[in-house]
Each structure stands twice: as structure tokens, then as C-alpha cells.
Scaffold this motif. Structure first.
Motif, PDB file in Angstrom:
ATOM      1  N   GLN A 100      10.365  -1.918  16.531  1.00 25.60           N
ATOM      2  CA  GLN A 100       9.947  -1.613  18.034  1.00 25.60           C
ATOM      3  C   GLN A 100       8.331  -1.086  18.041  1.00 25.60           C
ATOM      4  N   PRO A 101       7.690  -2.229  17.812  1.00 22.34           N
ATOM      5  CA  PRO A 101       5.939  -1.957  17.977  1.00 22.34           C
ATOM      6  C   PRO A 101       5.645  -1.556  19.062  1.00 22.34           C
ATOM      7  N   GLU A 102       6.434  -2.067  20.285  1.00 22.75           N
ATOM      8  CA  GLU A 102       5.744  -1.468  21.504  1.00 22.75           C
ATOM      9  C   GLU A 102       6.045  -0.172  21.878  1.00 22.75           C
ATOM     10  N   VAL A 103       7.121   0.398  21.472  1.00 24.89           N
ATOM     11  CA  VAL A 103       7.420   1.726  21.570  1.00 24.89           C
ATOM     12  C   VAL A 103       6.338   2.536  20.479  1.00 24.89           C
ATOM     13  N   PHE A 104       6.050   2.088  19.242  1.00 21.97           N
ATOM     14  CA  PHE A 104       5.147   2.609  18.396  1.00 21.97           C
ATOM     15  C   PHE A 104       3.802   2.758  18.850  1.00 21.97           C
ATOM     16  N   ALA A 105       3.439   1.838  19.555  1.00 23.93           N
ATOM     17  CA  ALA A 105       1.842   1.576  19.981  1.00 23.93           C
ATOM     18  C   ALA A 105       1.991   2.493  21.324  1.00 23.93           C
ATOM     19  N   ARG A 106       2.978   2.680  22.194  1.00 23.24           N
ATOM     20  CA  ARG A 106       2.933   3.547  23.209  1.00 23.24           C
ATOM     21  C   ARG A 106       2.938   4.839  23.102  1.00 23.24           C
ATOM     22  N   GLU A 107       3.719   5.191  22.247  1.00 23.61           N
ATOM     23  CA  GLU A 107       3.819   6.629  21.811  1.00 23.61           C
ATOM     24  C   GLU A 107       2.621   7.118  21.016  1.00 23.61           C
ATOM     25  N   LEU A 108       1.987   6.283  20.045  1.00 21.51           N
ATOM     26  CA  LEU A 108       0.862   6.531  19.479  1.00 21.51           C
ATOM     27  C   LEU A 108      -0.370   6.729  20.343  1.00 21.51           C
ATOM     28  N   SER A 109      -0.397   5.935  21.376  1.00 19.79           N
ATOM     29  CA  SER A 109      -1.654   5.865  22.134  1.00 19.79           C
ATOM     30  C   SER A 109      -1.557   7.338  23.034  1.00 19.79           C
ATOM     31  N   LYS A 110      -0.301   7.585  23.624  1.00 19.29           N
ATOM     32  CA  LYS A 110      -0.043   8.545  24.429  1.00 19.29           C
ATOM     33  C   LYS A 110      -0.438   9.999  23.485  1.00 19.29           C
ATOM     34  N   LEU A 133       8.694  15.575  18.775  1.00 26.18           N
ATOM     35  CA  LEU A 133       9.534  14.431  18.241  1.00 26.18           C
ATOM     36  C   LEU A 133       9.941  13.449  19.315  1.00 26.18           C
ATOM     37  N   VAL A 134       9.620  12.255  18.797  1.00 30.04           N
ATOM     38  CA  VAL A 134      10.161  11.119  19.591  1.00 30.04           C
ATOM     39  C   VAL A 134      11.281  10.304  18.732  1.00 30.04           C
ATOM     40  N   GLU A 135      12.350  10.167  19.316  1.00 27.50           N
ATOM     41  CA  GLU A 135      13.446   9.608  18.542  1.00 27.50           C
ATOM     42  C   GLU A 135      13.494   7.906  19.047  1.00 27.50           C
ATOM     43  N   VAL A 136      13.689   7.087  18.132  1.00 24.60           N
ATOM     44  CA  VAL A 136      13.449   5.742  18.513  1.00 24.60           C
ATOM     45  C   VAL A 136      14.782   5.076  18.513  1.00 24.60           C
TER      46      VAL A 136
END
Length: 280
Positions: free
Chosen positions: A261-271, A247-250
Motif C-alpha cells: 500500500q505505497p499510496e496509503v503509506f506516502a499519504r499518511e506519512l506526508s500528512k 494509529l492508522v490501520e491499513v
């Protein structure tokens, strides 16, 4: 934009192509692939596919007998994976839909990872703030009225309607693209009504949920901490139900994390994709 004809009807989709990890993005009610317009450019090396599901923003009507319930939509996604010969798919869902029921329907063999991002869960189908709209669509002429309401500033900006999905102001041209097909086409409104009014009973949803959380492969729950529509409590409970979930809470976001929060979404999805194995 390409089109694939499935048993339920024609599905338009965009595909960035390439040989990288395959990510299929679902979308919300009265939305399309542009929901991901801020995220996909940040996913270098990924093959990103964005189908336009029959939630009212699609431009080609489904067949009259198509199942457009949540389970029907899951079957459309499964059929899409097969038609495009996709394997090791990372399925990403945000807001409305029901795509996670590919698992309960026994059609998740091509899904290597599941990302649930502030989306419907448990018996929150449709989400509580959206239930008045679902009731309106059950009334004769109600779906046409609902479509007309999407043209108003009140609907677009109110916290009780689409203004409550994103803390940022979604551009008018994006909303025009999302809402236009249902305003213009009775056939599209017919599909919209079938989906909006097609949620099963709580008992059925509970049974499907019990099947979904048995998904044996990696799951990412990416959830807005203060989402007024998709409770964070659902994510905090679900993370302990899946065999392999994180779980990642945003913060500073509502339901549409790819908007806020597209930057957070892309970073967490990529990781998530690059650090978890595939199953093919």
C-alpha cells in the motif's frame, strides 16, 4: 550511493537532497533502501535518506568488533544523524531493525517524529515466524545454509518465509539484490548472524520498550490490520502508551506496507510530517 564511515563501519546511503523535511527510512532483514522504492517518489519536497543497515543486504562489512544487536543498530542510526548533521528527523521503521531504541539509548535528540510501521515491538524480537531462522543462524554453518535458502522459490514465495511479508509478489530482481550479498560474502554473513542472534532477553526488551514509549514528540503507528508477523494488537496497545501518538490501520496489506500500500503509506506519512511541529 554515498558512504559514511561510522565507528561501527561504513554505511552506504541514498539521499534525495533538498531543503524539505528530513525523513530517514530504516528497512527490514535482508533488505535495503529499495524497500521504499514505491513510497519515496510520492513524497515531493521531502529530503529522503535511505541507509543500508547491516542486516545482510549491505555490501560493505562492518568492523569485526561492531555491536550489531538492536541497540547497536540504534546507535548506528544516531551516529548517522550526527555524521550527516541531520536535525528534526522523521525516523521511519518497518519490519525488523530496532531503530526505535535510539530513544531508550538517550540518542533521540535529533528525532522530531517517529513512525513505527508494522515493526517489532514489545518482546517480538525477532518476530515469531522468523525465530526458526534465528535458531538456524546459531548453529555452526547455519548462516551459510540460511543464505543459500534465500535462493530457493520456497523461501521467496512461501507464506512461512518472505512470501508472508507482502501480499504482492516482490519482483525477483529486488529479491536478488536483497539476498545476493549474504550469499556471496562470508563477512556479510558474519554481520547478518550477529544481528539475527543478537536480540536481548524479554526483561531487557520490556525495559527498553518502557523507555521508548516515553518519547515526548509525535508518533505515528501505521500498521497492517491483518499482519501475520507484527500483531495489530501491539499497535492498539502502544497508541495509548505514548504521550502523543496516532494509529492508522491499513487494510489489504501484510508487514511490508510500502510494498502493498505505497499510496496509503506516502499519504499518511506526508500528512503526519506536515501537520506536526518540529523541535529544533
Amino acid at each position: 550511493m554515498a558512504t559514511v564511515t561510522l565507528s561501527a563501519g561504513p554505511i552506504d546511503y541514498d539521499d534525495t537532497g533538498g531543503t524539505g523535511p528530513v525523513v530517514v527510512f530504516g528497512h527490514g532483514l535482508l533488505m535495503n533502501g529499495s524497500q521504499w522504492r514505491k513510497v519515496i517518489p510520492r513524497l515531493d519536497g521531502f529530503r529522503c535518506i535511505t541507509p543500508v543497515l547491516p542486516f545482510g543486504a549491505h555490501r560493505k562489512p562492518m568492523r569485526p568488533d561492531a555491536d550489531l544487536t538492536q541497540r547497536g543498530v540504534a546507535r548506528i542510526l544516531a551516529d548517522l544523524f550526527a555524521a550527516l548533521d541531520l536535525h528534526d528527523v522523521t525516523l521511519v521503521l518497518n519490519d525488523w531493525g530496532g531503530g526505535q531504541f535510539v530513544v531508550s539509548d538517550g540518542r533521540a535528540d535529533r528525532v522530531a517524529r517517529l513512525v513505527l510501521a508494522s515493526c517489532e515491538s514489545y518482546d517480538n524480537f525477532p518476530p515469531k515466524p522468523a525465530r526458526p531462522a534465528a535458531l538456524l543462524c546459531r548453529v555452526p554453518g547455519g548462516t551459510a545454509l540460511f543464505a543459500q535458502l534465500t535462493r530457493t522459490t520456497l523461501f521467496r514465495r512461501s507464506r512461512q518465509a518472505y512470501g508472508g511479508l507482502s501480499k504482492n509478489r516482490i519482483p525477483e530482481q529486488v529479491l536478488d539484490d536483497w539476498f545476493g550479498p549474504a550469499v556471496e560474502s562470508a563477512e556479510i554473513r558474519h554481520d547478518l548472524r550477529k544481528f539475527v542472534t543478537g536480540s536481548p532477553s524479554k526483561a531487557v526488551l520490556d525495559s527498553w520498550h518502557d523507555d521508548v514509549v516515553r518519547f515526548p514528540r509525535p508518533v505515528l503507528l501505521l500498521w497492517a490490520t491483518h499482519d501475520p508477523m507484527m500483531p495489530i494488537a501491539h499497535a492498539r496497545q502502544m497508541v495509548g502508551e505514548f504521550p502523543d501518538a496516532r494509529l492508522v490501520e491499513v487494510d489489504d496489506s501484510w508487514t511490508l506496507i510500502p510494498e502493498d500500500q505505497p499510496e496509503v503509506f506516502a499519504r499518511e506519512l506526508s500528512k503526519f510530517v506536515t501537520t506536526t511541529g518540529t523541535t529544533r
